[in-house]
Design a protein around this motif. Structure first.
Motif, mmCIF file in Angstrom:
data_model
loop_
_atom_site.group_PDB
_atom_site.id
_atom_site.type_symbol
_atom_site.label_atom_id
_atom_site.label_comp_id
_atom_site.label_asym_id
_atom_site.label_seq_id
_atom_site.Cartn_x
_atom_site.Cartn_y
_atom_site.Cartn_z
ATOM 1 N N LEU A 168 -6.451 21.782 -28.263
ATOM 2 C CA LEU A 168 -5.463 22.853 -28.150
ATOM 3 C C LEU A 168 -5.146 23.141 -26.688
ATOM 4 N N GLN A 169 -6.182 23.256 -25.861
ATOM 5 C CA GLN A 169 -5.981 23.468 -24.417
ATOM 6 C C GLN A 169 -5.170 22.322 -23.824
ATOM 7 N N HIS A 170 -5.439 21.113 -24.273
ATOM 8 C CA HIS A 170 -4.726 19.917 -23.820
ATOM 9 C C HIS A 170 -3.235 20.019 -24.139
ATOM 10 N N LYS A 171 -2.884 20.475 -25.354
ATOM 11 C CA LYS A 171 -1.477 20.590 -25.757
ATOM 12 C C LYS A 171 -0.769 21.718 -25.017
ATOM 13 N N ALA A 201 13.709 14.898 -26.301
ATOM 14 C CA ALA A 201 12.449 14.965 -27.050
ATOM 15 C C ALA A 201 11.295 14.630 -26.124
ATOM 16 N N ARG A 202 10.167 15.251 -26.392
ATOM 17 C CA ARG A 202 8.922 14.957 -25.694
ATOM 18 C C ARG A 202 7.809 14.809 -26.734
ATOM 19 N N ALA A 203 6.899 13.883 -26.502
ATOM 20 C CA ALA A 203 5.786 13.659 -27.429
ATOM 21 C C ALA A 203 4.520 13.400 -26.636
ATOM 22 N N VAL A 204 3.388 13.753 -27.216
ATOM 23 C CA VAL A 204 2.106 13.614 -26.527
ATOM 24 C C VAL A 204 1.048 13.092 -27.489
ATOM 25 N N SER A 205 0.197 12.185 -27.008
ATOM 26 C CA SER A 205 -0.966 11.749 -27.769
ATOM 27 C C SER A 205 -2.110 12.725 -27.517
ATOM 28 N N TYR A 206 -3.179 12.586 -28.280
ATOM 29 C CA TYR A 206 -4.334 13.449 -28.094
ATOM 30 C C TYR A 206 -5.178 12.941 -26.924
ATOM 31 N N ALA A 207 -5.916 13.844 -26.316
ATOM 32 C CA ALA A 207 -6.875 13.443 -25.282
ATOM 33 C C ALA A 207 -7.919 12.515 -25.892
ATOM 34 N N GLY A 208 -8.170 11.390 -25.229
ATOM 35 C CA GLY A 208 -9.159 10.443 -25.719
ATOM 36 C C GLY A 208 -8.685 9.541 -26.835
#
Length: 240
Positions: free
Chosen positions: A119-122, A81-88
């Protein structure tokens, strides 16, 4: 053979913004050592499927990691699994502040402050994850050449994260081809357009980014001391 599920919290720079990311892998000692992993006798299993998690508000993936770890433990070998927070979005100054540390490149504010930027960040995060699996494949002495280089993707998303996942699949053909399934948890795809004052209210807040955090903090402080019934009524009648 020893098998264990491990969680790694890694702060990566994505689109110029330090971002909290999480990697959940199954490890075992049934591999021949490779130079990439000499520091750890338990080696990460090359997965056939990776769960890619995009959270909803407030954009902090750390809240969901215990759940994702349990899912990987239940599924067993072959899954990661991989997870990401939002920029900022985060809990430390270097993550949330708009101005970078001295000597570092200035951050593009639209990445953190607009949906298109997030969206670009993801999309960039997804590309980084796939590059990581390519590197792992080339560094493994036990991966069969008949197996695919990249794992299949199962997207798991919550609230507004569902919108970001759907847009990414529309825009990125290769990611769509790798995607095996999409699981939306309480999806949020658009704002209720009526009444019109909601749009005016949200647009006004978005136009003053230096003031908005203070306004929202005051609102949160007030909400904490109000009875739950009043808060519920506000959410139902005013925010829809």
């Amino acid at each position: 053979m020893t098998t264990k599920v491990k969680v790694a919290h890694i702060r990566k720079e994505i689109c110029g913004w330090p971002t909290d990311t999480y990697e959940i892998d199954t490890y075992n000692n049934n591999h021949v050592s490779s130079s990439l992993f000499e520091h750890d006798p338990l080696l990460p299993v090359n997965p056939h499927t990776v769960l890619m998690f995009v959270p909803g508000n407030p954009g902090c993936a750390g809240w969901y990691i215990k759940m994702l770890k349990r899912v990987i433990e239940h599924l067993g070998d072959g899954y990661a699994a991989r997870a990401v927070s939002y920029a900022g979005h985060g809990a430390v100054p270097d993550v949330v502040q708009e101005e970078p540390e001295v000597g570092r490149k200035e951050r593009e504010k639209r990445i953190a402050w607009t949906l298109d930027g997030q969206l670009q960040h993801k999309i960039s995060w997804c590309h980084q994850v796939m590059e990581e699996f390519m590197t792992r494949h080339h560094g493994s002495h036990t991966m069969s050449l008949s197996k695919p280089l990249l794992p299949k993707i199962v997207w798991i998303s919550h609230s507004i994260g569902c919108y970001l996942v759907e847009r990414q699949l529309v825009l990125c053909k290769q990611t769509l081809l790798q995607t095996q399934a999409v699981i939306h948890l309480m999806p949020f795809r658009r704002f209720d357009p009526n009444p019109k004052w909601k749009k005016i209210y949200l647009s006004s807040l978005a136009s003053i980014p230096k003031v908005t955090p203070a306004v929202l903090q005051v609102c949160s402080t007030i909400a904490k001391v109000l009875p739950n019934k009043i808060v519920d009524l506000y959410l139902e009648k005013l925010l829809g």
